[in-house]
Write a protein that holds these residues in place. Sequence first.
Motif, short mmCIF file in Angstrom:
data_model
loop_
_atom_site.label_atom_id
_atom_site.label_comp_id
_atom_site.label_asym_id
_atom_site.label_seq_id
_atom_site.Cartn_x
_atom_site.Cartn_y
_atom_site.Cartn_z
N ILE A 90 6.81 -10.01 -13.94
CA ILE A 90 5.71 -9.65 -14.80
C ILE A 90 4.42 -9.44 -14.02
CG2 ILE A 90 4.69 -9.97 -16.84
CD1 ILE A 90 7.49 -10.36 -17.87
N SER A 91 4.35 -10.67 -13.24
CA SER A 91 3.00 -10.90 -12.81
C SER A 91 2.50 -9.89 -11.80
CB SER A 91 2.86 -12.32 -12.09
OG SER A 91 3.90 -12.50 -10.95
N ARG A 92 3.48 -9.14 -11.09
CA ARG A 92 3.36 -8.02 -10.20
C ARG A 92 3.52 -6.70 -10.79
NH1 ARG A 92 7.49 -10.60 -6.02
NH2 ARG A 92 7.00 -8.58 -4.84
N SER A 93 3.19 -6.60 -11.96
CA SER A 93 3.55 -5.16 -12.67
C SER A 93 2.62 -4.14 -12.15
CB SER A 93 3.49 -5.29 -14.16
OG SER A 93 2.16 -6.05 -14.49
N ARG A 94 1.58 -4.68 -11.77
CA ARG A 94 0.51 -3.50 -11.21
C ARG A 94 1.12 -2.99 -9.78
NH1 ARG A 94 -4.83 -2.44 -12.11
NH2 ARG A 94 -4.88 -4.21 -13.54
N GLU A 95 1.63 -3.75 -8.90
CA GLU A 95 2.21 -3.38 -7.78
C GLU A 95 3.41 -2.38 -7.90
OE1 GLU A 95 4.91 -5.30 -4.25
OE2 GLU A 95 3.70 -6.68 -5.43
N ILE A 96 4.25 -2.53 -9.11
CA ILE A 96 5.36 -1.65 -9.34
C ILE A 96 4.66 -0.42 -9.75
CG2 ILE A 96 7.29 -1.62 -10.70
CD1 ILE A 96 7.59 -4.43 -10.63
N GLN A 97 3.77 -0.43 -10.71
CA GLN A 97 3.32 0.62 -11.15
C GLN A 97 2.40 1.71 -10.11
OE1 GLN A 97 0.38 -0.88 -14.23
NE2 GLN A 97 2.08 -1.25 -15.57
N ILE A 98 1.88 0.95 -9.14
CA ILE A 98 1.21 1.79 -8.02
C ILE A 98 2.31 2.27 -7.12
CG2 ILE A 98 0.18 1.37 -5.88
CD1 ILE A 98 -1.49 -0.80 -7.20
N MET A 99 3.52 1.73 -6.99
CA MET A 99 4.64 2.20 -6.27
C MET A 99 5.35 3.37 -6.93
SD MET A 99 6.29 -1.15 -4.87
CE MET A 99 7.68 -0.49 -3.75
N ARG A 100 5.34 3.65 -8.31
CA ARG A 100 5.81 4.58 -9.01
C ARG A 100 4.78 5.70 -8.97
NH1 ARG A 100 9.65 4.41 -12.57
NH2 ARG A 100 8.66 5.46 -14.14
N LEU A 101 3.55 5.38 -9.12
CA LEU A 101 2.39 6.56 -9.11
C LEU A 101 2.50 7.23 -7.80
CD1 LEU A 101 -0.33 4.86 -10.72
CD2 LEU A 101 0.79 6.59 -11.75
N VAL A 102 2.96 6.59 -6.47
CA VAL A 102 2.88 7.29 -5.20
C VAL A 102 4.40 7.95 -5.02
CG1 VAL A 102 1.27 5.72 -4.18
CG2 VAL A 102 3.74 5.14 -4.02
N GLY A 103 4.97 8.06 -6.03
CA GLY A 103 6.33 8.61 -5.77
C GLY A 103 7.59 7.92 -5.45
N ALA A 104 7.54 6.71 -5.34
CA ALA A 104 8.65 5.97 -4.94
C ALA A 104 9.79 5.94 -5.95
CB ALA A 104 8.19 4.47 -4.74
N LYS A 105 10.99 5.97 -5.33
CA LYS A 105 12.07 6.23 -6.16
C LYS A 105 12.53 4.74 -6.83
CE LYS A 105 14.25 10.04 -4.06
NZ LYS A 105 15.38 10.81 -3.54
N ASN A 106 13.26 4.72 -8.00
CA ASN A 106 13.48 3.43 -8.57
C ASN A 106 14.46 2.66 -7.58
OD1 ASN A 106 12.26 4.28 -11.03
ND2 ASN A 106 14.24 4.76 -11.92
N GLY A 107 15.36 2.97 -7.04
CA GLY A 107 16.17 2.29 -6.07
C GLY A 107 15.45 1.60 -4.87
N TYR A 108 14.45 2.39 -4.54
CA TYR A 108 13.45 2.14 -3.39
C TYR A 108 12.76 0.83 -3.86
CZ TYR A 108 10.22 1.95 0.47
OH TYR A 108 9.37 1.54 1.66
N ILE A 109 12.39 1.01 -5.15
CA ILE A 109 11.42 -0.20 -5.84
C ILE A 109 12.13 -1.21 -6.24
CG2 ILE A 109 9.85 -0.80 -7.57
CD1 ILE A 109 9.33 2.25 -7.99
#
Length: 308
Positions: A208-227
């Motif tokens: 949860i403390s790294r939620s911003r990092e996860i959101q950025i990865m999703r915005l640049v098009g990273a797939k769920n499996g990759y994240i």
Amino acid sequence: MISRFFRHLLESLKSLKRNGWMTVAAISTVMITLTLVGIFVSVILNAIKLGDDIQNNVRVMVYTRKDVADNSETIVKEGQTVKNDDYHKVYDALKSLDHVAKVTFSSKEEQYEKLTETMGSEWKVFEGDSNPLYDAYIVDTSSPKYVETVSSQAKKIEGVSEVQDGGANTKRLFSLANFIQTWGLIGAGLLIFLAVFLISNTIRITIISRSREIQIMRLVGAKNGYIRGPFLLEGAWLGLLGAALPGVLVYFGYNMVYQSVNKSLVGQNLSMIEPSLFVPIMIASLFVLGIIIGSIGSGISMRRFLKI
């Protein structure tokens, strides 16, 4: 596929280092919880083992009358040594009973020696002809549950003076052993469930403390499996590292307890679980449990951000 795995593995190690105190907190939680699990499970499994040993050591003591020389092939009669017509009459009757696995003779002299070893030298006044004990047969049953049945049948044999099987104490002993086995396993299961809950929630906080990092990865098009990959491996690393100290404690602690405690148990035909068998299995189980819990904790925590 292989290159992606190693890339995720490298990324998970970098994340552990990058998140500093959160990593330390998660590993500490894993260590504390798995240490408690290791101690509790070790105690419960050995209690169950000792309970089984105690049950299996419950025997029927059959005492013969003073005038019966059941284990002697000859007797002295009117100053002459003659054949004993009653040789093994009690022994054969005991062997013929149902559910009897073994019958062992114990002379009154042997019992006297054991008594003096246990009670002290003051009992040596009963040496020789003053020995008040009786010859006895130690009867092992095929299962502890048949002790009472064999005992009642042995009392009817001619030449038997007394039969002891522990009476009410034996029943209480069996009840206690069953209680330990049932509730001990339930308690171990509850503690492991609690460990899963605590560790999973600690790992969830780190994600949860790294939620911003996860959101950025999703915005640049990273797939769920990759994240998800690096976070699953990171959770596995947390579990693996957290299981290291409990594994060391189990190795040294159990061997030390075994060496100090088992000495007093051997004389009573009891024993803890052998370290050569128990320690490797216990340590491996802690590492596997830590890795599984860490991975599950990461996987559950990721659902919120990946909306799986």
